[in-house]
Design a protein around this motif. Structure first.
Motif, PDB file in Angstrom:
ATOM      1  N   ALA A  19       0.828  -1.204   0.000  1.00 30.11           N
ATOM      2  CA  ALA A  19       0.000   0.000   0.000  1.00 30.11           C
ATOM      3  C   ALA A  19       0.866   1.259   0.000  1.00 30.11           C
ATOM      4  N   GLU A  20       1.999   1.205   0.672  1.00 28.18           N
ATOM      5  CA  GLU A  20       2.887   2.369   0.766  1.00 28.18           C
ATOM      6  C   GLU A  20       3.445   2.791  -0.590  1.00 28.18           C
ATOM      7  N   HIS A  21       3.686   1.828  -1.480  1.00 18.03           N
ATOM      8  CA  HIS A  21       4.292   2.120  -2.785  1.00 18.03           C
ATOM      9  C   HIS A  21       3.385   1.729  -3.944  1.00 18.03           C
ATOM     10  N   ALA A  22       2.108   1.571  -3.698  1.00 16.14           N
ATOM     11  CA  ALA A  22       1.154   1.095  -4.701  1.00 16.14           C
ATOM     12  C   ALA A  22       1.300   1.840  -6.012  1.00 16.14           C
ATOM     13  N   PRO A  23       1.249   1.120  -7.128  1.00 17.19           N
ATOM     14  CA  PRO A  23       1.020  -0.318  -7.272  1.00 17.19           C
ATOM     15  C   PRO A  23       2.305  -1.137  -7.257  1.00 17.19           C
ATOM     16  N   PHE A  24       3.402  -0.564  -6.775  1.00 22.33           N
ATOM     17  CA  PHE A  24       4.689  -1.251  -6.766  1.00 22.33           C
ATOM     18  C   PHE A  24       4.956  -1.891  -5.409  1.00 22.33           C
ATOM     19  N   CYS A  25       6.047  -2.669  -5.326  1.00 29.34           N
ATOM     20  CA  CYS A  25       6.397  -3.335  -4.069  1.00 29.34           C
ATOM     21  C   CYS A  25       7.368  -2.509  -3.240  1.00 29.34           C
ATOM     22  N   SER A  26       8.089  -1.590  -3.872  1.00 28.41           N
ATOM     23  CA  SER A  26       9.103  -0.823  -3.160  1.00 28.41           C
ATOM     24  C   SER A  26       9.397   0.478  -3.888  1.00 28.41           C
ATOM     25  N   ARG A  27      10.147   1.349  -3.228  1.00 23.86           N
ATOM     26  CA  ARG A  27      10.575   2.595  -3.843  1.00 23.86           C
ATOM     27  C   ARG A  27      11.479   2.324  -5.044  1.00 23.86           C
ATOM     28  N   ILE A  28      12.275   1.275  -4.953  1.00 25.01           N
ATOM     29  CA  ILE A  28      13.187   0.928  -6.048  1.00 25.01           C
ATOM     30  C   ILE A  28      12.402   0.626  -7.322  1.00 25.01           C
ATOM     31  N   CYS A  29      11.384  -0.211  -7.222  1.00 22.05           N
ATOM     32  CA  CYS A  29      10.583  -0.532  -8.410  1.00 22.05           C
ATOM     33  C   CYS A  29       9.821   0.689  -8.904  1.00 22.05           C
ATOM     34  N   ARG A  30       9.319   1.497  -7.985  1.00 19.67           N
ATOM     35  CA  ARG A  30       8.624   2.729  -8.376  1.00 19.67           C
ATOM     36  C   ARG A  30       9.571   3.636  -9.165  1.00 19.67           C
ATOM     37  N   ASP A  31      10.812   3.786  -8.697  1.00 22.59           N
ATOM     38  CA  ASP A  31      11.792   4.631  -9.381  1.00 22.59           C
ATOM     39  C   ASP A  31      12.232   4.025 -10.712  1.00 22.59           C
ATOM     40  N   ARG A  32      12.342   2.702 -10.783  1.00 26.43           N
ATOM     41  CA  ARG A  32      12.695   2.043 -12.053  1.00 26.43           C
ATOM     42  C   ARG A  32      11.631   2.304 -13.116  1.00 26.43           C
ATOM     43  N   ASP A  33      10.373   2.263 -12.705  1.00 24.66           N
ATOM     44  CA  ASP A  33       9.278   2.528 -13.633  1.00 24.66           C
ATOM     45  C   ASP A  33       9.311   3.984 -14.111  1.00 24.66           C
ATOM     46  N   LEU A  34       9.546   4.915 -13.203  1.00 25.28           N
ATOM     47  CA  LEU A  34       9.645   6.328 -13.575  1.00 25.28           C
ATOM     48  C   LEU A  34      10.795   6.543 -14.552  1.00 25.28           C
ATOM     49  N   LEU A  35      11.930   5.922 -14.292  1.00 22.54           N
ATOM     50  CA  LEU A  35      13.080   6.053 -15.187  1.00 22.54           C
ATOM     51  C   LEU A  35      12.763   5.520 -16.584  1.00 22.54           C
TER      52      LEU A  35
END
Length: 59
Positions: A19-35
């Motif tokens: 829930a903290e990084h939805a829809p991702f599992c972590s900040r790392i995956c969230r940042d990878r998607d943004l990149l």
């Protein structure tokens, strides 16, 4: 998709989403998607944009 409206699995690594990084599992995956978006690896379908000329500002 879960009842909360976001996927139960991270779209980057397929681990369970949080829930903290939805829809991702972590900040790392969230940042990878943004990149990936910033590098142009994702594209939305549509007609090609007309070429801009040096005298005309980008829209």
């Amino acid at each position: 998709m879960s009842r909360s409206g976001w996927p139960e699995r991270c779209p980057v690594c397929r681990r369970p989403a949080t829930a903290e990084h939805a829809p991702f599992c972590s900040r790392i995956c969230r940042d990878r998607d943004l990149l990936a978006w910033l590098e142009g690896r994702y594209r939305l379908p549509g007609p090609p944009a007309p070429p801009s000329t040096p005298d005309e500002p980008d829209r």
